[in-house]
Design a protein around this motif. Structure first.
Motif, PDB file in Angstrom:
ATOM      1  N   UNK A 221       0.837  -1.199   0.000  1.00 34.97           N
ATOM      2  CA  UNK A 221       0.000   0.000   0.000  1.00 34.97           C
ATOM      3  C   UNK A 221       0.866   1.241   0.000  1.00 34.97           C
ATOM      4  N   UNK A 222       0.362   2.282  -0.626  1.00 32.21           N
ATOM      5  CA  UNK A 222       1.054   3.568  -0.592  1.00 32.21           C
ATOM      6  C   UNK A 222       0.221   4.556   0.226  1.00 32.21           C
ATOM      7  N   UNK A 223      -0.910   5.021  -0.341  1.00 31.57           N
ATOM      8  CA  UNK A 223      -1.669   6.058   0.373  1.00 31.57           C
ATOM      9  C   UNK A 223      -2.467   5.484   1.542  1.00 31.57           C
ATOM     10  N   UNK A 224      -2.987   4.263   1.407  1.00 36.54           N
ATOM     11  CA  UNK A 224      -3.808   3.660   2.464  1.00 36.54           C
ATOM     12  C   UNK A 224      -5.215   4.208   2.537  1.00 36.54           C
ATOM     13  N   UNK A 225      -5.575   5.080   1.618  1.00 34.78           N
ATOM     14  CA  UNK A 225      -6.846   5.801   1.722  1.00 34.78           C
ATOM     15  C   UNK A 225      -7.732   5.667   0.491  1.00 34.78           C
ATOM     16  N   UNK A 226      -7.365   4.816  -0.431  1.00 37.06           N
ATOM     17  CA  UNK A 226      -8.196   4.625  -1.618  1.00 37.06           C
ATOM     18  C   UNK A 226      -7.908   5.619  -2.729  1.00 37.06           C
ATOM     19  N   UNK A 227      -6.842   6.394  -2.621  1.00 37.47           N
ATOM     20  CA  UNK A 227      -6.602   7.461  -3.593  1.00 37.47           C
ATOM     21  C   UNK A 227      -5.629   7.081  -4.710  1.00 37.47           C
ATOM     22  N   UNK A 228      -4.617   6.268  -4.411  1.00 40.11           N
ATOM     23  CA  UNK A 228      -3.542   6.050  -5.410  1.00 40.11           C
ATOM     24  C   UNK A 228      -3.810   4.848  -6.310  1.00 40.11           C
ATOM     25  N   UNK A 229      -4.747   3.989  -5.944  1.00 38.17           N
ATOM     26  CA  UNK A 229      -5.109   2.774  -6.682  1.00 38.17           C
ATOM     27  C   UNK A 229      -3.962   1.757  -6.738  1.00 38.17           C
ATOM     28  N   UNK A 230      -3.008   1.907  -5.839  1.00 39.76           N
ATOM     29  CA  UNK A 230      -1.854   1.004  -5.843  1.00 39.76           C
ATOM     30  C   UNK A 230      -2.163  -0.362  -5.271  1.00 39.76           C
ATOM     31  N   UNK A 231      -3.303  -0.539  -4.645  1.00 44.61           N
ATOM     32  CA  UNK A 231      -3.604  -1.815  -3.988  1.00 44.61           C
ATOM     33  C   UNK A 231      -4.840  -2.469  -4.589  1.00 44.61           C
ATOM     34  N   UNK A 232      -5.126  -2.167  -5.878  1.00 48.75           N
ATOM     35  CA  UNK A 232      -6.351  -2.681  -6.506  1.00 48.75           C
ATOM     36  C   UNK A 232      -6.323  -4.204  -6.623  1.00 48.75           C
ATOM     37  N   UNK A 233      -7.463  -4.823  -6.383  1.00 45.54           N
ATOM     38  CA  UNK A 233      -7.622  -6.264  -6.638  1.00 45.54           C
ATOM     39  C   UNK A 233      -8.872  -6.458  -7.485  1.00 45.54           C
ATOM     40  N   UNK A 234      -8.864  -7.536  -8.233  1.00 43.37           N
ATOM     41  CA  UNK A 234      -9.995  -7.832  -9.107  1.00 43.37           C
ATOM     42  C   UNK A 234     -11.075  -8.544  -8.302  1.00 43.37           C
ATOM     43  N   UNK A 235     -12.274  -8.019  -8.405  1.00 38.60           N
ATOM     44  CA  UNK A 235     -13.399  -8.534  -7.622  1.00 38.60           C
ATOM     45  C   UNK A 235     -14.538  -8.907  -8.579  1.00 38.60           C
TER      46      UNK A 235
END
Ligand code: FES
Length: 260
Positions: A221-235
């Protein structure tokens, strides 16, 4: 929210695994199992980013929070050396934690390695609700296992697995649990946290068992807040796929939603 949490203690609990006790009463009162803190480590620019840490416990009465982390680079090395009385800048509590039903039937928690941390918090919460809880916990070797007697309510049934067989079952924790299911164990709710391959294997096995299964995903994770999209997973959403952020939409997801 941003909090300044005071360090009460930091100690090595097992090989490369550290226990950090923080005091911040408001943050402790708001925190739930499965949520995490985004901690800024030190005031210098190195490491510049915050790091996410699962909460291993929170006690509103004492105003304390517990974090357990493994050494994994410069940030965690700095954190392992913080002194009592230091103040850490913490964003939290972040993320959506575990859901639990009003059931009184047994819950089973499956932990792989450092993934045990949020499940310790969950185990205490479930035992507090008078639920029967079993923890299946796997690690590489005996020296990597956390001292669970100290960290869990004594009502929790513990089943250990190690890759080298130095403690408990030799092999994967998912195989240990599969053996228990073959012998008749029927959990009402199943919760898991650990490395991606472990969660993937468990999800696959669970297609046959069909237990309600929640997964806590560990992503960078980078921002941890939903802003950078660095932690996206396919759902999976019905017939379609979409992306969700582990930090803000998770880290806990229903297993049937996650596309591997
Ligand atoms: Fe930035 Fe999740 S870490 S969106």
């Amino acid at each position: 929210m941003l909090f300044k949490a005071r360090v009460e203690s930091v100690e090595e609990l097992a090989r490369h695994s550290y226990y950090l006790l923080l005091r911040e009463p408001q943050l402790a009162a708001q925190s739930r199992p499965g949520q995490f803190l985004h901690i800024r480590i030190g005031e210098s620019l190195v490491p510049f980013l915050r790091r996410p840490f699962s909460l291993a416990g929170a006690c509103p009465q004492r105003g304390t929070l517990e974090v357990i982390f493994r050494l994994a680079g410069e940030g965690t090395a700095i954190l392992s050396r913080v002194k009592k009385g230091a103040v850490l800048n913490c964003l939290g509590p972040l993320g959506r934690g575990f859901q639990f039903s009003a059931s009184r039937l047994p819950a089973v928690l499956l932990a792989g390695g450092a993934g045990v941390a949020p499940l310790l918090f969950l185990a205490r919460a479930l035992v507090g609700k008078k639920r029967r809880v079993a923890l299946f916990y796997g690690a590489a070797s005996r020296d990597d296992l956390l001292p669970l007697k100290r960290l869990l309510p004594r009502e929790t049934a513990v089943h250990l697995a190690t890759d080298d067989g130095s403690s408990g079952y030799q092999g994967r924790v998912t195989d240990l649990f599969a053996g228990a299911v073959r012998q008749g164990m029927q959990p009402v709710e199943l919760y898991a946290c650990g490395p991606r391959p472990m969660l993937q294997v468990l999800t696959k096995k669970n297609e046959a068992w069909n237990f309600p299964l929640q997964l806590s995903l560990e992503e960078r994770m980078a921002c941890g807040l939903g802003a950078c999209q660095g932690c996206a997973v396919s759902i999976r959403q019905g017939e379609k796929s979409t992306y969700r952020m582990v930090c803000s939409d998770g880290p806990v997801f229903a297993a049937q939603e996650v596309e591997w």
